[in-house]
Design a protein around this motif. Structure first.
Motif, PDB file in Angstrom:
ATOM      1  N   LYS A   6       0.790  -1.244   0.000  1.00 15.80           N
ATOM      2  CA  LYS A   6       0.000   0.000   0.000  1.00 15.80           C
ATOM      3  C   LYS A   6       0.820   1.293   0.000  1.00 15.80           C
ATOM      4  O   LYS A   6       0.338   2.326  -0.467  1.00 15.80           O
ATOM      5  N   LEU A   7       2.047   1.233   0.536  1.00 16.86           N
ATOM      6  CA  LEU A   7       2.826   2.472   0.681  1.00 16.86           C
ATOM      7  C   LEU A   7       2.993   3.255  -0.636  1.00 16.86           C
ATOM      8  O   LEU A   7       2.857   4.491  -0.635  1.00 16.86           O
ATOM      9  N   PRO A   8       3.274   2.589  -1.773  1.00 18.93           N
ATOM     10  CA  PRO A   8       3.450   3.367  -3.012  1.00 18.93           C
ATOM     11  C   PRO A   8       2.228   4.201  -3.415  1.00 18.93           C
ATOM     12  O   PRO A   8       2.343   5.137  -4.208  1.00 18.93           O
ATOM     13  N   GLN A   9       1.057   3.862  -2.867  1.00 19.26           N
ATOM     14  CA  GLN A   9      -0.174   4.584  -3.221  1.00 19.26           C
ATOM     15  C   GLN A   9      -0.467   5.752  -2.281  1.00 19.26           C
ATOM     16  O   GLN A   9      -1.381   6.546  -2.524  1.00 19.26           O
ATOM     17  N   LEU A  10       0.318   5.872  -1.205  1.00 20.48           N
ATOM     18  CA  LEU A  10      -0.014   6.856  -0.156  1.00 20.48           C
ATOM     19  C   LEU A  10      -0.041   8.297  -0.653  1.00 20.48           C
ATOM     20  O   LEU A  10      -0.976   9.048  -0.346  1.00 20.48           O
ATOM     21  N   GLU A  11       0.945   8.689  -1.446  1.00 18.96           N
ATOM     22  CA  GLU A  11       0.987  10.086  -1.918  1.00 18.96           C
ATOM     23  C   GLU A  11      -0.250  10.411  -2.753  1.00 18.96           C
ATOM     24  O   GLU A  11      -0.868  11.460  -2.593  1.00 18.96           O
TER      25      GLU A  11
END
Ligand SMILES: Cc1ncc(COP(=O)(O)O)c(C=O)c1O
Length: 365
Positions: A245-250
């Motif tokens: 999920k981290l790559p989608q946070l921005e």
């Protein structure tokens, strides 16, 4: 019904990748402090801009472990006073109490709901050793002013960044604006796991090492216990899901800001006070919180229109049943906030029509 936050919808977008990660972890057969945890720690430290990140069991433990690490390192002593906002979520307070530190409650700014730097200085005593800022609802506290106060008075500065993954000012991102910061990846957070999870970010090697040791029974080497630790490790599977999920946070934070911008410009109702936000990346809108005099009435009205809302939070820490010794304290700004706030739905996956419906309902109120 427009749900307050549709967690099922949020996570169903990742179902295939989650499944692949689960298969991978099962295949490897390494379930505690494995490669996924190490990878997430590296990824999240890089994202925040800190040298280090330690994955832990949840956000409350992240805070407790920071304080225990500072005590273990001799930088804080039990009984030291720590300045905190009076209107924070209870976890901030519980962490200090569980580390035998003394929370000193300070009123927030009524516009930002964050610690008011102008009120902090008058609460500093010889026993004050730290300031714990909370980036409430996803908006950065005034870290530049707080940093200057901390420096002037020789205090440690910490962040409770549980609601503010990715919020940034001209200096950097949440998690990298103080000596050490705590994050929660509770499922509904901007970066949410599918269970409990948390992390401590810092660029201080000694603090990082101590948190890593404390979270794992106080042990660096199996069956050798250096200090009295706990078991609060970031779960390997949760770390794997967070790596997905981290790559989608921005992008998610940008969507939340877009939606907030619409609310801030299109809701025009003198009965409803909107968040004070100048449009920068200092807010990641974990929550979109409005204020109104008759909050119960507004909540019922929206419910009748099929719009689910929540209250963050109905009771301030100093009025909680668990803390009877604080019941005689008075914090008028905090109490007003707790009586008037209402959180309306905000999410990266809400449709334009849903947002239109909410704006229309609030303008008609
Ligand atoms: C401001 C704040 N601090 C700390 C926490 C504690 O996090 P957790 O629920 O992961 O223990 C939370 C979230 O619940 C929070 O909102």
């Amino acid at each position: 019904m427009i749900k307050f936050f549709d967690l099922q919808k949020i996570n169903s977008a990742y179902q295939v990748q989650f499944q692949q990660k689960m298969d991978l972890v099962l295949e490897k057969g390494w379930f505690i402090l494995g490669e996924e945890v190490a990878l997430f720690e590296a990824n999240f430290a890089q994202y925040c801009g800190t040298k280090y990140c330690a994955g832990v069991g949840n956000g409350l433990d992240a805070l407790i472990l920071i304080f225990k690490a500072y005590i273990q390192l001799g930088r804080l002593q039990k009984g030291d006073e720590v300045i905190v906002p009076a209107n924070t979520y209870i976890a901030t307070i519980l962490a200090l109490l569980q580390a035998d530190l003394v929370p000193v409650l300070v009123e927030p700014n009524l516009q930002t709901y964050n610690l008011d730097p102008n009120l902090v200085t008058s609460k500093i005593t010889p026993k004050t050793k730290a300031i714990l800022a909370v980036h409430l609802y996803g908006q950065l506290a005034d870290m530049i002013a707080l940093s200057a106060i901390a420096k002037e008075h020789g205090l440690w500065l910490f962040e409770d960044a549980a609601q503010a993954h990715g919020a940034a000012n001209e200096i950097g991102k949440a998690g990298n604006l103080s000596d050490a910061a705590a994050f929660s990846f509770y499922p509904a957070k901007n970066l949410g796991a599918i269970g409990d999870a948390g992390a401590v970010t810092t660029s201080d090697e000694a603090v990082h090492q101590m948190v890593m040791t404390l979270r794992n029974y106080g042990s660096e080497q199996k069956y050798h216990n250096k200090v009295i630790g706990v078991n609060s490790r970031l779960d390997e599977l949760q770390a794997a899901f967070l790596n997905v999920k981290l790559p989608q946070l921005e992008a998610d934070n940008d969507s939340r800001r877009e939606q907030a911008k619409r609310y801030c410009t299109e809701i025009n109702n003198e009965k409803i006070i909107l968040p004070a936000w100048e449009g920068s990346k200092n807010h990641v809108f974990h929550l979109f919180v409005v204020r109104t005099e008759n909050r119960g009435h507004l909540q019922e009205y929206l419910k009748a229109k099929g719009i689910e809302t929540m209250i963050h939070y109905p009771i301030p820490p100093h009025q909680q049943e668990a803390l009877p010794e604080w019941h005689s304290l008075s914090f008028p700004i905090t109490e007003k906030i707790h009586q008037e706030v209402l959180s309306i739905p905000i999410s990266p996956l809400m449709t334009r029509v849903e947002v239109d419906t909410i704006i229309h309902a609030l303008n008609q109120y």
